[in-house]
Design a protein around this motif. Structure first.
Motif, PDB file in Angstrom:
ATOM      1  N   SER A 361     -15.056 -14.210  50.718  1.00 56.85           N
ATOM      2  CA  SER A 361     -14.402 -13.773  49.408  1.00 56.85           C
ATOM      3  C   SER A 361     -13.985 -14.835  48.368  1.00 56.85           C
ATOM      4  O   SER A 361     -13.614 -14.567  47.195  1.00 56.85           O
ATOM      5  N   ARG A 363     -14.319 -17.901  46.037  1.00 55.04           N
ATOM      6  CA  ARG A 363     -14.913 -18.267  44.787  1.00 55.04           C
ATOM      7  C   ARG A 363     -14.897 -19.594  44.540  1.00 55.04           C
ATOM      8  O   ARG A 363     -13.903 -20.198  44.538  1.00 55.04           O
ATOM      9  N   TYR A 364     -16.160 -20.470  44.232  1.00 54.37           N
ATOM     10  CA  TYR A 364     -16.164 -21.843  44.234  1.00 54.37           C
ATOM     11  C   TYR A 364     -16.682 -22.169  42.738  1.00 54.37           C
ATOM     12  O   TYR A 364     -17.473 -21.506  41.982  1.00 54.37           O
ATOM     13  N   ASP A 365     -16.206 -23.260  42.283  1.00 52.60           N
ATOM     14  CA  ASP A 365     -16.676 -23.805  40.770  1.00 52.60           C
ATOM     15  C   ASP A 365     -18.000 -24.100  40.780  1.00 52.60           C
ATOM     16  O   ASP A 365     -18.409 -24.311  39.747  1.00 52.60           O
ATOM     17  N   MET A 368     -22.271 -20.430  43.885  1.00 52.07           N
ATOM     18  CA  MET A 368     -22.079 -19.138  44.796  1.00 52.07           C
ATOM     19  C   MET A 368     -21.592 -19.502  46.382  1.00 52.07           C
ATOM     20  O   MET A 368     -21.979 -20.581  46.693  1.00 52.07           O
ATOM     21  N   ASN A 369     -20.749 -18.420  46.944  1.00 54.33           N
ATOM     22  CA  ASN A 369     -20.581 -18.551  48.164  1.00 54.33           C
ATOM     23  C   ASN A 369     -21.439 -18.362  48.973  1.00 54.33           C
ATOM     24  O   ASN A 369     -21.799 -17.263  49.157  1.00 54.33           O
ATOM     25  N   HIS A 372     -20.635 -15.445  51.278  1.00 53.07           N
ATOM     26  CA  HIS A 372     -20.717 -14.116  50.415  1.00 53.07           C
ATOM     27  C   HIS A 372     -22.220 -13.507  50.197  1.00 53.07           C
ATOM     28  O   HIS A 372     -22.320 -12.357  50.329  1.00 53.07           O
ATOM     29  N   ASP A 523     -23.955 -16.135  39.862  1.00 52.76           N
ATOM     30  CA  ASP A 523     -22.705 -15.468  40.017  1.00 52.76           C
ATOM     31  C   ASP A 523     -22.398 -14.507  41.174  1.00 52.76           C
ATOM     32  O   ASP A 523     -23.392 -13.712  41.368  1.00 52.76           O
ATOM     33  N   ASP A 524     -21.621 -14.734  42.033  1.00 55.27           N
ATOM     34  CA  ASP A 524     -21.289 -14.166  43.188  1.00 55.27           C
ATOM     35  C   ASP A 524     -21.385 -12.544  43.067  1.00 55.27           C
ATOM     36  O   ASP A 524     -21.556 -11.683  43.625  1.00 55.27           O
ATOM     37  N   ASP A 525     -20.845 -12.007  41.745  1.00 55.42           N
ATOM     38  CA  ASP A 525     -20.662 -10.685  41.672  1.00 55.42           C
ATOM     39  C   ASP A 525     -21.962 -10.063  41.211  1.00 55.42           C
ATOM     40  O   ASP A 525     -22.092  -8.818  41.378  1.00 55.42           O
ATOM     41  N   THR A 547     -26.151 -21.814  45.323  1.00 53.34           N
ATOM     42  CA  THR A 547     -24.904 -21.876  45.865  1.00 53.34           C
ATOM     43  C   THR A 547     -24.184 -23.067  45.959  1.00 53.34           C
ATOM     44  O   THR A 547     -24.665 -24.271  45.599  1.00 53.34           O
TER      45      THR A 547
END
Length: 615
Positions: A361, A363-365, A368-369, A372, A523-525, A547
């Protein structure tokens, strides 16, 4: 009149071969001509030609892993034969039956320094359990049969060398002359069963144990029902090796998944406290994660006798098939009534799932993770899915986040851990199971090796697949990430960008250039939606997932040396130090929060238990 090549093709069909992976060349030219004649006559084999001989050998190895059949690869003389080596070593080190058929210059060229004439028997002598040059038509039968028989019984690659002139010689039936062998194309049984004395000795050890752990490897394939029944009776907890992941369904509550750097904390903890260890079809190489010497009584079952008692001192070493052994062992096992060992593992897995969910869960700058990305894939894996992973961090996230349910398959290059294998593995799996959805997960460094080329192979053959769903996930972070972290954690060295940086490529664009669905995601989302679309798409999808290169593949237990080396490396001028420190802190903070939450919940459960006792 048939020639030697015609005979060899007919003979390998007798051995059950229906698909081969080959690359042509003049050294194997007469044999290739015979393959074409057999195809026209409807008596041939399916010939798959990828883009490189190394891919041929990796595909043959993957075919053996996914089907249990003998994998077959074909190449020309010296250069083509040499290119097979890496894939054949993958078969050797993961105990897979593979037969390579390679060309050679004519008999009169031997030892004359002719073009592409080299000592192939010496070249293959280390990788192959059996390697032989066919020097006459009378010898061809016994060489082919011995190669297949040896591959099956010894679970190793074997090599048949066919000189160009011998390939075209008229075939003759072996006679009764001295020095002429007459052989059969009958596969021997490998379902070896142990004597009752060994079974009873193993049962006595397991029955006496209070904290029994089964470590299950790929060699236990086909024995799932027997393993589960033996574990039920013994009150045992199940750990699978990374290659044994598909043997035990993930929804078995006391299956704690993998062990080691890519494993779970419950697996790590039980190895520190178990009193009985049963190794089933595994040559698990990481002894630092096994119990201390003398802590546990041990039993091992394996078809490779030289690997018995090799990793941990065993009291009973059984050279036999796992399924046959367990069928004889189960009637001798006593039903455990105290299931506290299993229950502790079940509780530990609940906590571990919370931890890896928390890690996913974050989030990185800088991207992407990746954890995740894999977790969202795992949520959507359809029935019968096949997942491949590559060497590197893709194996980390595959091990932690992917849970293979009954009917699913997954594999990777194990003991060799060669890069780029995920792509040929995935393509070979699709040929073996054309109705199943296949997902290849691979890093950008491995994809650039030969993986990108294999999208061309997919384009060439995908019309043959009943279900065209084939998904490639590329972890795009412009870094050889696993090696970067190993430089820090193992040797206390900073990342060396000169060796570690990977040139950024538009992987989604490359897929679209070939006519496939290429999707870039940052984007992770968005990744959940991208996975949904990929599984809904009736064709090939490449997911170019940008990532973070700094997310640490944290082991379930961080040693002092691991932490010390990492800190030293970052202080030595690591060019990614800021990002690595920041992302590591985020990961460890998320994990720590999850552990604290689990501890509080455990306290609540203990309080409830106390209340129940008082009432």
């Amino acid at each position: 009149m048939t020639n030697v090549s015609d005979f060899v093709i007919a003979r390998i069909r007798e051995w059950g071969v229906r698909r081969v992976f080959g690359f042509p060349g003049d050294g194997i030219g007469e044999f290739d001509g015979a393959l074409e004649r057999a195809e026209r006559a409807g008596e041939g084999v399916e010939y798959i030609r990828p883009t490189h001989e190394e891919i041929c050998a990796l595909m043959a190895t993957a075919h053996a892993k996914f089907t249990g059949e003998v994998g077959v690869c074909i190449a020309t003389s010296s250069p083509g034969a040499f290119h097979l080596m890496n894939g054949l070593y993958d078969a050797k080190m993961d105990n897979q039956p593979v037969v390579a058929i390679v060309g050679q210059q004519g008999l009169n060229a031997f030892g004359t320094f002719n073009q592409q004439e080299s000592n192939l028997e010496r070249t293959f002598s280390d990788v192959a359990a059996y390697v032989q040059t066919v020097v006459s038509p009378e010898q061809a039968q016994s060489v082919v049969d011995t190669a297949f028989r040896t591959a099956i019984t010894r679970l190793q690659p074997c090599v048949i060398i066919l000189p160009h002139d011998v390939q075209g010689m008229d075939m003759v039936e072996p006679g009764t002359e001295v020095w002429v062998s007459r052989s059969s194309a009958v596969a021997p049984s490998t379902a070896l069963a142990p004597p009752i004395e060994q079974l009873q000795a193993a049962a006595d050890i397991i029955n006496a144990g209070e904290r029994v752990t089964f470590l299950v490897g790929h060699g236990a394939g086909g024995a799932t029902a027997e393993v589960l029944e033996a574990a039920r009776l013994a009150g045992a907890v199940l750990i699978t090796t990374l290659r044994g992941k598909q043997v035990i369904p993930s929804d078995v509550p006391y299956h704690t998944q993998q062990l080691g750097l890519l494993g779970s904390r419950p697996s790590y903890e039980q190895m520190k406290t178990c009193d009985t260890l049963v190794l089933l079809g595994t040559n698990y190489p990481y002894g630092q994660f096994l119990p201390k010497t003398g802590q546990a009584r041990a039993v091992q079952v394996d078809l490779r006798p030289e690997q018995l008692g090799l990793r941990y001192p065993t009291e009973v070493s059984i050279w036999a098939d796992v399924a046959q052994t367990l069928r004889g062992l189960i009637p001798l096992l006593e039903q455990k009534t105290d299931l506290s060992w299993q229950n502790r593992a079940i509780e530990g897995m609940r906590d571990w799932d919370d931890e890896i969910a928390a890690q996913a869960s974050v989030r990185y700058d800088d991207g992407m993770n990746p954890s995740h990305v894999y977790r969202e894939l795992n949520k959507r894996l359809p029935a019968g899915a096949i997942v491949t992973a590559d060497a590197g961090t893709s194996a980390d996230w595959y091990g932690q986040q992917i849970r293979l349910r009954a009917g699913m398959r997954g594999d990777l290059s194990g003991r060799l851990a060669t890069m780029l294998a995920a792509m040929p593995y995935a393509v070979a799996a699709k040929f073996a199971y054309p109705e199943n959805p296949v997902v290849c997960t691979i890093g950008d460094g491995a994809f650039q090796m030969l993986g990108m080329n294999e999208l061309i192979t997919v384009k060439k053959y995908m019309a043959r697949w009943a279900n065209p769903t084939f998904i490639v996930l590329v972890l795009h972070n412009n870094d050889l990430t696993q090696v970067s972290w190993e430089m820090r954690t193992e040797d206390a060295n900073p990342v060396w960008s000169t060796s570690q940086d990977v040139e950024s490529v538009d992987y989604a664009g490359w897929a679209r250039l070939l006519g496939f669905n290429g999707v870039s995601v940052t984007d992770d989302d968005d990744i959940g939606r991208v996975w949904d679309a990929a599984f809904a798409h009736p064709g090939v999808t490449l997911i170019d997932a940008h990532t973070s290169r700094n997310v640490p593949p944290l082991p379930p237990h961080i040693t002092f040396e691991f932490a010390k080396n990492t800190a030293e490396a970052l202080l030595k001028g690591d060019p990614l130090a800021v990002g690595a420190i920041t992302d590591s802190a985020k990961s460890m903070f998320a994990e720590g929060k999850a552990r604290l939450k689990d501890a509080l919940h455990l306290g609540d459960r203990d309080d409830d238990a106390d209340d129940d006792e008082q009432s």
